[in-house]
Design a protein around this motif. Structure first.
Motif, PDB file in Angstrom:
ATOM      1  N   SER A  99       0.808  -1.226   0.000  1.00 13.06           N
ATOM      2  CA  SER A  99       0.000   0.000   0.000  1.00 13.06           C
ATOM      3  C   SER A  99       0.839   1.274   0.000  1.00 13.06           C
ATOM      4  N   ARG A 111      -3.358   1.102  -2.223  1.00 11.09           N
ATOM      5  CA  ARG A 111      -2.299   1.788  -2.972  1.00 11.09           C
ATOM      6  C   ARG A 111      -2.895   2.553  -4.160  1.00 11.09           C
ATOM      7  N   ARG A 129       3.224   4.061  -1.355  1.00 15.99           N
ATOM      8  CA  ARG A 129       3.460   4.595  -2.700  1.00 15.99           C
ATOM      9  C   ARG A 129       4.846   5.223  -2.824  1.00 15.99           C
ATOM     10  N   HIS A 143      -3.186  -3.660  -2.075  1.00 15.33           N
ATOM     11  CA  HIS A 143      -2.966  -3.216  -3.452  1.00 15.33           C
ATOM     12  C   HIS A 143      -4.047  -2.208  -3.844  1.00 15.33           C
TER      13      HIS A 143
END
Length: 182
Positions: free
Chosen positions: A80, A163, A82, A160
């Motif tokens: 998650s 993210r 970035r 995911h």
């Protein structure tokens, strides 16, 4: 697995709300500096979820296995973050899976969201059918995380998605799109 599924639902609700509030132009427009549009991000999420579900179904059809003791502690939450940009594998790249060699352009907003929701329902159905104990006896091979069990694979999907929820917010900020979530 209950925590992983709750995370899926929580992130899904936030993502769906922000995407549903967009007009078609904002949904499909790519940022000026390049990068994926919201439509491409949502399509990527659906492709990843379909791929994970398919791989989990294959793993379930095999005899039970266990990941190594050390591999059980792989933190799927790192997905998650970035901070590190990761290039999507070609199989889940919306630009590859929506071009002239595939089905054409990315479907419209309602079809893209429907595909995304269908992928989510398929994953949740698989989880409900086989349960936590069976998912702990699955070895799932992730391209970046390595071998993880089935519960960790479901957890990965939630992280995911988080993210990419963050990415969607960044894209909308770049586009100057007004939503109820901004």
């Amino acid at each position: 697995m209950k925590r992983a599924l709750n995370r899926l639902d929580k992130v899904n609700d936030k993502l769906t709300a922000i995407v549903a509030s967009l007009d078609d132009e904002s949904f499909a427009r790519q940022p000026a500096g390049g990068g994926w549009s919201v439509a491409q991000i949502v399509q990527h999420l659906a492709l990843v979820e379909l791929r994970v579900t398919r791989d989990l179904e294959r793993a379930i059809s095999r005899p039970p296995q266990r990941v190594s003791f050390i591999r059980r502690f792989v933190p799927t939450s790192i997905v998650s973050l970035r901070l590190l940009r990761v290039k999507a594998p070609q199989a889940v790249n919306p630009e590859v899976n929506s071009g002239p060699d595939a089905t054409g352009a990315i479907p419209g907003k309602s079809a893209t969201i429907a595909n995304y929701n269908r992928a989510r329902n398929d994953l949740k159905s698989l989880c409900a059918t086989h349960g936590n104990d069976r998912f702990r006896q699955i070895v799932f091979r992730h391209p970046f995380l390595g071998e993880i069990d089935g519960v960790a694979a479901v957890s990965f999907v939630g992280h995911h998605e988080l993210r990419h929820f963050k990415q969607i917010r960044e894209v909308l900020k770049q586009l100057g799109a007004a939503t109820s979530e901004n």
